[in-house]
Design a protein around this motif. Structure first.
Motif, PDB file in Angstrom:
ATOM      1  N   ILE A  22       0.839  -1.203   0.000  1.00 17.15           N
ATOM      2  CA  ILE A  22       0.000   0.000   0.000  1.00 17.15           C
ATOM      3  C   ILE A  22       0.873   1.251   0.000  1.00 17.15           C
ATOM      4  O   ILE A  22       0.652   2.182  -0.782  1.00 17.15           O
ATOM      5  CB  ILE A  22      -0.956   0.002   1.221  1.00 17.15           C
ATOM      6  CG1 ILE A  22      -2.010  -1.109   1.090  1.00 17.15           C
ATOM      7  CG2 ILE A  22      -1.606   1.358   1.420  1.00 17.15           C
ATOM      8  CD1 ILE A  22      -3.040  -0.895   0.005  1.00 17.15           C
ATOM      9  N   MET A  23       1.861   1.293   0.861  1.00 14.43           N
ATOM     10  CA  MET A  23       2.705   2.484   0.994  1.00 14.43           C
ATOM     11  C   MET A  23       3.507   2.770  -0.280  1.00 14.43           C
ATOM     12  O   MET A  23       3.772   3.925  -0.599  1.00 14.43           O
ATOM     13  CB  MET A  23       3.633   2.359   2.196  1.00 14.43           C
ATOM     14  CG  MET A  23       2.897   2.355   3.534  1.00 14.43           C
ATOM     15  SD  MET A  23       1.686   3.690   3.730  1.00 14.43           S
ATOM     16  CE  MET A  23       2.764   5.111   3.766  1.00 14.43           C
ATOM     17  N   LYS A  24       3.833   1.745  -1.014  1.00 14.99           N
ATOM     18  CA  LYS A  24       4.577   1.921  -2.264  1.00 14.99           C
ATOM     19  C   LYS A  24       3.742   2.704  -3.284  1.00 14.99           C
ATOM     20  O   LYS A  24       4.271   3.504  -4.042  1.00 14.99           O
ATOM     21  CB  LYS A  24       4.961   0.548  -2.819  1.00 14.99           C
ATOM     22  CG  LYS A  24       5.737   0.593  -4.107  1.00 14.99           C
ATOM     23  CD  LYS A  24       6.101  -0.812  -4.567  1.00 14.99           C
ATOM     24  CE  LYS A  24       6.804  -0.769  -5.916  1.00 14.99           C
ATOM     25  NZ  LYS A  24       7.040  -2.115  -6.432  1.00 14.99           N
ATOM     26  N   VAL A  25       2.439   2.482  -3.283  1.00  6.44           N
ATOM     27  CA  VAL A  25       1.544   3.099  -4.264  1.00  6.44           C
ATOM     28  C   VAL A  25       0.878   4.366  -3.702  1.00  6.44           C
ATOM     29  O   VAL A  25       0.334   5.172  -4.444  1.00  6.44           O
ATOM     30  CB  VAL A  25       0.483   2.063  -4.726  1.00  6.44           C
ATOM     31  CG1 VAL A  25      -0.469   2.646  -5.748  1.00  6.44           C
ATOM     32  CG2 VAL A  25       1.169   0.830  -5.293  1.00  6.44           C
ATOM     33  N   MET A  26       0.939   4.560  -2.383  1.00  4.23           N
ATOM     34  CA  MET A  26       0.224   5.648  -1.716  1.00  4.23           C
ATOM     35  C   MET A  26       0.468   7.031  -2.327  1.00  4.23           C
ATOM     36  O   MET A  26      -0.500   7.779  -2.548  1.00  4.23           O
ATOM     37  CB  MET A  26       0.558   5.663  -0.223  1.00  4.23           C
ATOM     38  CG  MET A  26      -0.198   6.705   0.568  1.00  4.23           C
ATOM     39  SD  MET A  26      -1.954   6.323   0.734  1.00  4.23           S
ATOM     40  CE  MET A  26      -1.891   5.040   1.952  1.00  4.23           C
ATOM     41  N   PRO A  27       1.702   7.457  -2.630  1.00  3.06           N
ATOM     42  CA  PRO A  27       1.880   8.803  -3.192  1.00  3.06           C
ATOM     43  C   PRO A  27       1.090   9.022  -4.492  1.00  3.06           C
ATOM     44  O   PRO A  27       0.454  10.059  -4.671  1.00  3.06           O
ATOM     45  CB  PRO A  27       3.390   8.902  -3.424  1.00  3.06           C
ATOM     46  CG  PRO A  27       3.979   7.955  -2.433  1.00  3.06           C
ATOM     47  CD  PRO A  27       3.000   6.812  -2.360  1.00  3.06           C
ATOM     48  N   ALA A  28       1.102   8.036  -5.370  1.00  2.00           N
ATOM     49  CA  ALA A  28       0.352   8.157  -6.624  1.00  2.00           C
ATOM     50  C   ALA A  28      -1.150   8.169  -6.364  1.00  2.00           C
ATOM     51  O   ALA A  28      -1.905   8.911  -7.009  1.00  2.00           O
ATOM     52  CB  ALA A  28       0.719   7.016  -7.570  1.00  2.00           C
ATOM     53  N   GLU A  29      -1.608   7.373  -5.393  1.00  2.00           N
ATOM     54  CA  GLU A  29      -3.037   7.331  -5.045  1.00  2.00           C
ATOM     55  C   GLU A  29      -3.487   8.681  -4.502  1.00  2.00           C
ATOM     56  O   GLU A  29      -4.551   9.192  -4.879  1.00  2.00           O
ATOM     57  CB  GLU A  29      -3.297   6.223  -4.023  1.00  2.00           C
ATOM     58  CG  GLU A  29      -4.746   6.075  -3.601  1.00  2.00           C
ATOM     59  CD  GLU A  29      -5.611   5.362  -4.627  1.00  2.00           C
ATOM     60  OE1 GLU A  29      -6.834   5.334  -4.404  1.00  2.00           O
ATOM     61  OE2 GLU A  29      -5.103   4.819  -5.624  1.00  2.00           O
ATOM     62  N   ILE A  30      -2.688   9.269  -3.639  1.00  2.00           N
ATOM     63  CA  ILE A  30      -3.050  10.566  -3.055  1.00  2.00           C
ATOM     64  C   ILE A  30      -3.130  11.631  -4.145  1.00  2.00           C
ATOM     65  O   ILE A  30      -4.089  12.408  -4.197  1.00  2.00           O
ATOM     66  CB  ILE A  30      -2.052  10.967  -1.948  1.00  2.00           C
ATOM     67  CG1 ILE A  30      -2.221  10.041  -0.750  1.00  2.00           C
ATOM     68  CG2 ILE A  30      -2.239  12.426  -1.544  1.00  2.00           C
ATOM     69  CD1 ILE A  30      -1.136  10.178   0.299  1.00  2.00           C
ATOM     70  N   ARG A  31      -2.136  11.685  -5.022  1.00  2.00           N
ATOM     71  CA  ARG A  31      -2.173  12.677  -6.109  1.00  2.00           C
ATOM     72  C   ARG A  31      -3.420  12.505  -6.970  1.00  2.00           C
ATOM     73  O   ARG A  31      -4.083  13.468  -7.332  1.00  2.00           O
ATOM     74  CB  ARG A  31      -0.911  12.573  -6.967  1.00  2.00           C
ATOM     75  CG  ARG A  31       0.316  13.176  -6.316  1.00  2.00           C
ATOM     76  CD  ARG A  31       1.493  13.282  -7.284  1.00  2.00           C
ATOM     77  NE  ARG A  31       1.960  11.978  -7.750  1.00  2.00           N
ATOM     78  CZ  ARG A  31       2.828  11.207  -7.105  1.00  2.00           C
ATOM     79  NH1 ARG A  31       3.340  11.610  -5.949  1.00  2.00           N
ATOM     80  NH2 ARG A  31       3.190  10.046  -7.600  1.00  2.00           N
TER      81      ARG A  31
END
Length: 104
Positions: A22-31
């Motif tokens: 989850i944390m690996k993808v989190m920055p892209a998800e937030i953007r």
């Protein structure tokens, strides 16, 4: 049939997915979710209290439209979450308060 003016969307982390994934993808998800919010597609969003996912209220009238939005998000494209879609609308029984007629 009740009027639909939004879609409640629940995204829950799949049981087989760990926090590191989850944390690996989190920055892209937030953007991506902030962009949707600024475009007016996300009306509100919340975190599940147990930390297992998020809840969106989308400004959509059809589940298919909401599914198209959510399936474009990184968590969905990476198959990290299970998705639920629930059409929502005004609480129709409140209309009784506005009607002068008494229920029979």
């Amino acid at each position: 049939m009740p009027k639909t003016n939004g879609i409640l969307t629940i995204l829950s982390r799949k049981p087989s997915v760990n926090a590191e994934q989850i944390m690996k993808v989190m920055p892209a998800e937030i953007r991506a979710t902030v962009k949707l919010y600024l475009e007016g597609k996300i009306q509100q969003w919340f975190m599940q209290a147990d930390g297992g996912g998020v809840i969106f209220i989308l400004n959509c009238k059809e589940v298919e439209e909401a599914r198209g939005i959510i399936e474009g998000l990184p968590f969905s494209t990476e198959s990290l979450v299970d998705e639920q879609y629930i059409p929502i609308g005004p609480l129709l029984p409140l209309g009784i308060l506005l009607d002068d007629k008494k229920p029979e």
